[in-house]
Design a protein around this motif. Structure first.
Motif, PDB file in Angstrom:
ATOM      1  N   ASN A   1      -1.043   5.064  -3.739  1.00 58.28           N
ATOM      2  CA  ASN A   1      -1.910   5.539  -4.829  1.00 58.28           C
ATOM      3  C   ASN A   1      -1.215   6.555  -5.733  1.00 58.28           C
ATOM      4  N   ILE A   2       0.063   6.312  -6.013  1.00 60.84           N
ATOM      5  CA  ILE A   2       0.800   7.194  -6.920  1.00 60.84           C
ATOM      6  C   ILE A   2       0.960   6.506  -8.271  1.00 60.84           C
ATOM      7  N   GLY A   3       1.407   7.257  -9.242  1.00 62.34           N
ATOM      8  CA  GLY A   3       1.587   6.724 -10.582  1.00 62.34           C
ATOM      9  C   GLY A   3       2.853   5.891 -10.713  1.00 62.34           C
ATOM     10  N   LEU A   4       2.979   5.246 -11.863  1.00 65.01           N
ATOM     11  CA  LEU A   4       4.125   4.383 -12.132  1.00 65.01           C
ATOM     12  C   LEU A   4       5.429   5.157 -12.094  1.00 65.01           C
ATOM     13  N   LYS A   5       5.456   6.312 -12.721  1.00 67.75           N
ATOM     14  CA  LYS A   5       6.678   7.122 -12.780  1.00 67.75           C
ATOM     15  C   LYS A   5       7.123   7.550 -11.376  1.00 67.75           C
ATOM     16  N   GLU A   6       6.171   8.026 -10.563  1.00 63.83           N
ATOM     17  CA  GLU A   6       6.498   8.462  -9.201  1.00 63.83           C
ATOM     18  C   GLU A   6       7.008   7.305  -8.349  1.00 63.83           C
ATOM     19  N   ALA A   7       6.389   6.132  -8.512  1.00 68.07           N
ATOM     20  CA  ALA A   7       6.817   4.958  -7.750  1.00 68.07           C
ATOM     21  C   ALA A   7       8.230   4.547  -8.142  1.00 68.07           C
ATOM     22  N   LYS A   8       8.538   4.596  -9.439  1.00 65.99           N
ATOM     23  CA  LYS A   8       9.882   4.255  -9.907  1.00 65.99           C
ATOM     24  C   LYS A   8      10.904   5.242  -9.352  1.00 65.99           C
ATOM     25  N   GLU A   9      10.550   6.533  -9.328  1.00 61.86           N
ATOM     26  CA  GLU A   9      11.458   7.546  -8.790  1.00 61.86           C
ATOM     27  C   GLU A   9      11.725   7.318  -7.307  1.00 61.86           C
ATOM     28  N   LEU A  10      10.709   6.911  -6.575  1.00 52.69           N
ATOM     29  CA  LEU A  10      10.903   6.632  -5.147  1.00 52.69           C
ATOM     30  C   LEU A  10      11.855   5.463  -4.931  1.00 52.69           C
ATOM     31  N   THR A  11      11.768   4.431  -5.761  1.00 46.60           N
ATOM     32  CA  THR A  11      12.658   3.277  -5.590  1.00 46.60           C
ATOM     33  C   THR A  11      14.104   3.639  -5.904  1.00 46.60           C
ATOM     34  N   ASP A  12      14.308   4.690  -6.705  1.00 48.59           N
ATOM     35  CA  ASP A  12      15.665   5.139  -7.016  1.00 48.59           C
ATOM     36  C   ASP A  12      16.252   6.027  -5.930  1.00 48.59           C
ATOM     37  N   LYS A  13      15.405   6.515  -5.009  1.00 55.63           N
ATOM     38  CA  LYS A  13      15.849   7.454  -3.966  1.00 55.63           C
ATOM     39  C   LYS A  13      15.907   6.827  -2.573  1.00 55.63           C
ATOM     40  N   ILE A  14      15.950   5.535  -2.471  1.00 59.32           N
ATOM     41  CA  ILE A  14      15.923   4.861  -1.164  1.00 59.32           C
ATOM     42  C   ILE A  14      17.140   5.285  -0.357  1.00 59.32           C
ATOM     43  N   PRO A  15      17.026   5.640   0.912  1.00 60.04           N
ATOM     44  CA  PRO A  15      15.835   5.739   1.763  1.00 60.04           C
ATOM     45  C   PRO A  15      15.068   7.033   1.478  1.00 60.04           C
ATOM     46  N   CYS A  16      13.748   6.950   1.557  1.00 63.16           N
ATOM     47  CA  CYS A  16      12.896   8.104   1.297  1.00 63.16           C
ATOM     48  C   CYS A  16      11.569   7.963   2.031  1.00 63.16           C
ATOM     49  N   ILE A  17      10.942   9.106   2.281  1.00 68.29           N
ATOM     50  CA  ILE A  17       9.617   9.119   2.919  1.00 68.29           C
ATOM     51  C   ILE A  17       8.585   8.786   1.854  1.00 68.29           C
ATOM     52  N   ILE A  18       7.755   7.791   2.154  1.00 71.32           N
ATOM     53  CA  ILE A  18       6.727   7.411   1.184  1.00 71.32           C
ATOM     54  C   ILE A  18       5.336   7.887   1.590  1.00 71.32           C
ATOM     55  N   LEU A  19       5.097   8.041   2.885  1.00 69.09           N
ATOM     56  CA  LEU A  19       3.807   8.535   3.382  1.00 69.09           C
ATOM     57  C   LEU A  19       4.028   9.427   4.592  1.00 69.09           C
ATOM     58  N   ASN A  20       3.266  10.501   4.673  1.00 70.74           N
ATOM     59  CA  ASN A  20       3.346  11.438   5.798  1.00 70.74           C
ATOM     60  C   ASN A  20       2.085  11.389   6.632  1.00 70.74           C
ATOM     61  N   ASN A  21       2.275  11.563   7.945  1.00 72.85           N
ATOM     62  CA  ASN A  21       1.151  11.760   8.861  1.00 72.85           C
ATOM     63  C   ASN A  21       0.128  10.625   8.801  1.00 72.85           C
ATOM     64  N   ILE A  22       0.607   9.407   8.954  1.00 70.50           N
ATOM     65  CA  ILE A  22      -0.237   8.211   8.903  1.00 70.50           C
ATOM     66  C   ILE A  22      -0.473   7.713  10.327  1.00 70.50           C
ATOM     67  N   VAL A  23      -1.685   7.281  10.622  1.00 71.39           N
ATOM     68  CA  VAL A  23      -2.019   6.726  11.938  1.00 71.39           C
ATOM     69  C   VAL A  23      -1.223   5.436  12.143  1.00 71.39           C
ATOM     70  N   TYR A  24      -0.765   5.219  13.358  1.00 70.03           N
ATOM     71  CA  TYR A  24       0.093   4.086  13.685  1.00 70.03           C
ATOM     72  C   TYR A  24      -0.526   2.746  13.280  1.00 70.03           C
ATOM     73  N   ASP A  25      -1.825   2.576  13.458  1.00 67.16           N
ATOM     74  CA  ASP A  25      -2.498   1.326  13.069  1.00 67.16           C
ATOM     75  C   ASP A  25      -2.345   1.063  11.578  1.00 67.16           C
ATOM     76  N   LYS A  26      -2.474   2.095  10.795  1.00 67.68           N
ATOM     77  CA  LYS A  26      -2.333   1.978   9.335  1.00 67.68           C
ATOM     78  C   LYS A  26      -0.900   1.580   8.983  1.00 67.68           C
ATOM     79  N   TYR A  27       0.063   2.085   9.745  1.00 67.24           N
ATOM     80  CA  TYR A  27       1.471   1.734   9.524  1.00 67.24           C
ATOM     81  C   TYR A  27       1.673   0.222   9.650  1.00 67.24           C
ATOM     82  N   LYS A  28       1.051  -0.388  10.634  1.00 67.27           N
ATOM     83  CA  LYS A  28       1.206  -1.828  10.846  1.00 67.27           C
ATOM     84  C   LYS A  28       0.709  -2.619   9.635  1.00 67.27           C
ATOM     85  N   GLU A  29      -0.395  -2.191   9.053  1.00 67.32           N
ATOM     86  CA  GLU A  29      -0.921  -2.855   7.852  1.00 67.32           C
ATOM     87  C   GLU A  29       0.060  -2.708   6.686  1.00 67.32           C
ATOM     88  N   ILE A  30       0.582  -1.508   6.513  1.00 68.14           N
ATOM     89  CA  ILE A  30       1.520  -1.232   5.424  1.00 68.14           C
ATOM     90  C   ILE A  30       2.812  -2.015   5.623  1.00 68.14           C
TER      91      ILE A  30
END
Length: 126
Positions: free
Chosen positions: A83-112
């Motif tokens: 749920n981030i903006g276009l600019k933030e998403a583009k910046e994340l793709t330029d910084k691979i590897p990077c943390i995209i989500l913090n403190n997520i329940v393991y079940d939610k990780y499987k869906e993602i």
């Protein structure tokens, strides 16, 4: 050790004072070279609770690589998941590897993970 022997030990221990019990645990920890007694669990409990622990554990999700996905599909998936903006998403793709989500329940990780696998990108947990 037979169950009967364990029951006898428990009966003997029930007569000890709190100070004596603390002394006993300290001596047992030294004898068996146990650094942190809170982290010790029996194999039975460890096996039975392994799946429960994984499901309850909160994790950080790291975008490991874009794989064979196009940058556009990667940005689209990132925006959908985080749920981030276009600019933030583009910046994340330029910084691979990077943390995209913090403190997520393991079940939610499987869906993602399924969403990123679908486009060919790789994520991992930390």
């Amino acid at each position: 050790m037979k169950k009967n022997n364990i029951d006898n030990i428990i009966k003997s221990l029930s007569n000890l004072s709190l100070k004596e019990i603390l002394s006993l645990t300290t001596k047992l920890a030294k004898k068996f070279k146990i650094n942190n007694i809170d982290n010790i669990s029996t194999n039975n409990n460890n096996i039975q609770n392994k799946d429960e622990i994984k499901k309850k554990k909160n994790v950080n999700i790291i975008l490991q690589s874009s794989g064979n996905s196009s940058k556009l599909s990667l940005i689209r998936t990132l925006r959908e998941v985080t749920n981030i903006g276009l600019k933030e998403a583009k910046e994340l793709t330029d910084k691979i590897p990077c943390i995209i989500l913090n403190n997520i329940v393991y079940d939610k990780y499987k869906e993602i993970e399924k969403k990123f696998d679908k486009i060919g990108a790789k994520i991992k947990i930390e």
